[in-house]
Design a protein around this motif. Sequence first.
Motif, PDB file in Angstrom:
ATOM      1  N   HIS A   1      -2.081   5.233  -4.950  1.00 30.23           N
ATOM      2  CA  HIS A   1      -1.530   5.678  -3.674  1.00 30.23           C
ATOM      3  C   HIS A   1      -2.546   6.458  -2.828  1.00 30.23           C
ATOM      4  O   HIS A   1      -3.485   7.056  -3.351  1.00 30.23           O
ATOM      5  N   ILE A   2      -2.331   6.421  -1.540  1.00 26.49           N
ATOM      6  CA  ILE A   2      -3.075   7.260  -0.609  1.00 26.49           C
ATOM      7  C   ILE A   2      -2.374   8.614  -0.603  1.00 26.49           C
ATOM      8  O   ILE A   2      -1.215   8.722  -0.223  1.00 26.49           O
TER       9      ILE A   2
ATOM     10  N   ILE B   1      -5.591   2.920   8.133  1.00 25.96           N
ATOM     11  CA  ILE B   1      -5.403   1.811   7.196  1.00 25.96           C
ATOM     12  C   ILE B   1      -5.104   0.506   7.925  1.00 25.96           C
ATOM     13  O   ILE B   1      -5.708  -0.533   7.661  1.00 25.96           O
TER      14      ILE B   1
ATOM     15  N   VAL C   1       0.871  -1.169   0.000  1.00 29.26           N
ATOM     16  CA  VAL C   1       0.000   0.000   0.000  1.00 29.26           C
ATOM     17  C   VAL C   1       0.912   1.224   0.000  1.00 29.26           C
ATOM     18  O   VAL C   1       1.894   1.285   0.747  1.00 29.26           O
TER      19      VAL C   1
ATOM     20  N   LEU D   1      -6.532  -2.224  -0.811  1.00 32.66           N
ATOM     21  CA  LEU D   1      -5.557  -1.257  -1.310  1.00 32.66           C
ATOM     22  C   LEU D   1      -4.356  -1.958  -1.934  1.00 32.66           C
ATOM     23  O   LEU D   1      -3.823  -1.517  -2.962  1.00 32.66           O
TER      24      LEU D   1
ATOM     25  N   PHE E   1      -3.107   8.530   9.199  1.00 32.45           N
ATOM     26  CA  PHE E   1      -3.234   7.711   7.994  1.00 32.45           C
ATOM     27  C   PHE E   1      -2.915   6.251   8.307  1.00 32.45           C
ATOM     28  O   PHE E   1      -3.638   5.339   7.894  1.00 32.45           O
TER      29      PHE E   1
ATOM     30  N   ILE F   1       1.710   5.315   0.368  1.00 37.17           N
ATOM     31  CA  ILE F   1       1.355   6.667   0.819  1.00 37.17           C
ATOM     32  C   ILE F   1       2.347   7.610   0.171  1.00 37.17           C
ATOM     33  O   ILE F   1       3.560   7.450   0.311  1.00 37.17           O
TER      34      ILE F   1
END
Length: 270
Positions: A212-213, A228, A195, A238, A224, A197
């Motif tokens: 991406h976040i 998650i 995942v 994700l 964040f 970020i």
Amino acid sequence: MIEIVDQIDGKWEYDYFKSIVDNIDIDNNISFVFMKWDDDIPKTRYPAVLFVTSDEHHRFQKKFVESPNVLLTFKNYYMLNFVHEKIKPFPLGYLQGFEASNKIPILDREYDYSFSGTLPAPPCEPTRYNLEHSLKKLSTDERKKFVLFYEGWAKGLSMKEYSDIMENTKIALCPSGYTSSETFRYFEAAKAGCVLISEKKPDVWHYEDAPHIAIDCWSKLPAFLERILSKPRLLEELSNNTIDWWEKKCAPKSVAAYVTHNVKGALGET
């Protein structure tokens, strides 16, 4: 016939570039040139298609469009304020020796989050310092993590160590590079099925639907991570989105289809 002219000496993104060329489906005679942005364009046996790397400043150079033997240029760090039909955006991919895969299920991975990278001396963009500050605040949390800041290019982990950690990471922290918002870490983490970020990325084709976040300030990182990591199903979703994006947009076979389409177009073929 396809000819490869290697001007990066088997380094940088050689394996990524070579894997792309190995999947090219073209009957014409083409010379694929692997080069850094400041290399001279070589004379080639056939019309040249350039794979250009290392230009973190996103510069335009006339040689890529004016050299008579150049058919097309595929460029990492695509020019942000200039568009030319002979220069196409190209994903960074992974550096030589990066071998992580996405075979370990995301919930079985050892590290909840990780970052390994340089902390440049001032003056520089504050991104990495903001990230370091947030990670220091998280230093006493109970999450399993791997965090390493170091000084100097390639002064940290070996590529094998880095690959192993990325393959065992649930959330990869992908701050911008020194002079560009783009970074190899983003693509390597995607290849590993992490995942992501990350900050906002350029408006080019391979970042469309990027998984991406998005984070605009690394001070928000603790919230964040909690959001998650506290939701296993979200984490799996994700990660699956990352793997899907990598396979459809950035894996060598998919990039080869993109290159093939553009080369055939430049040759006047349908």
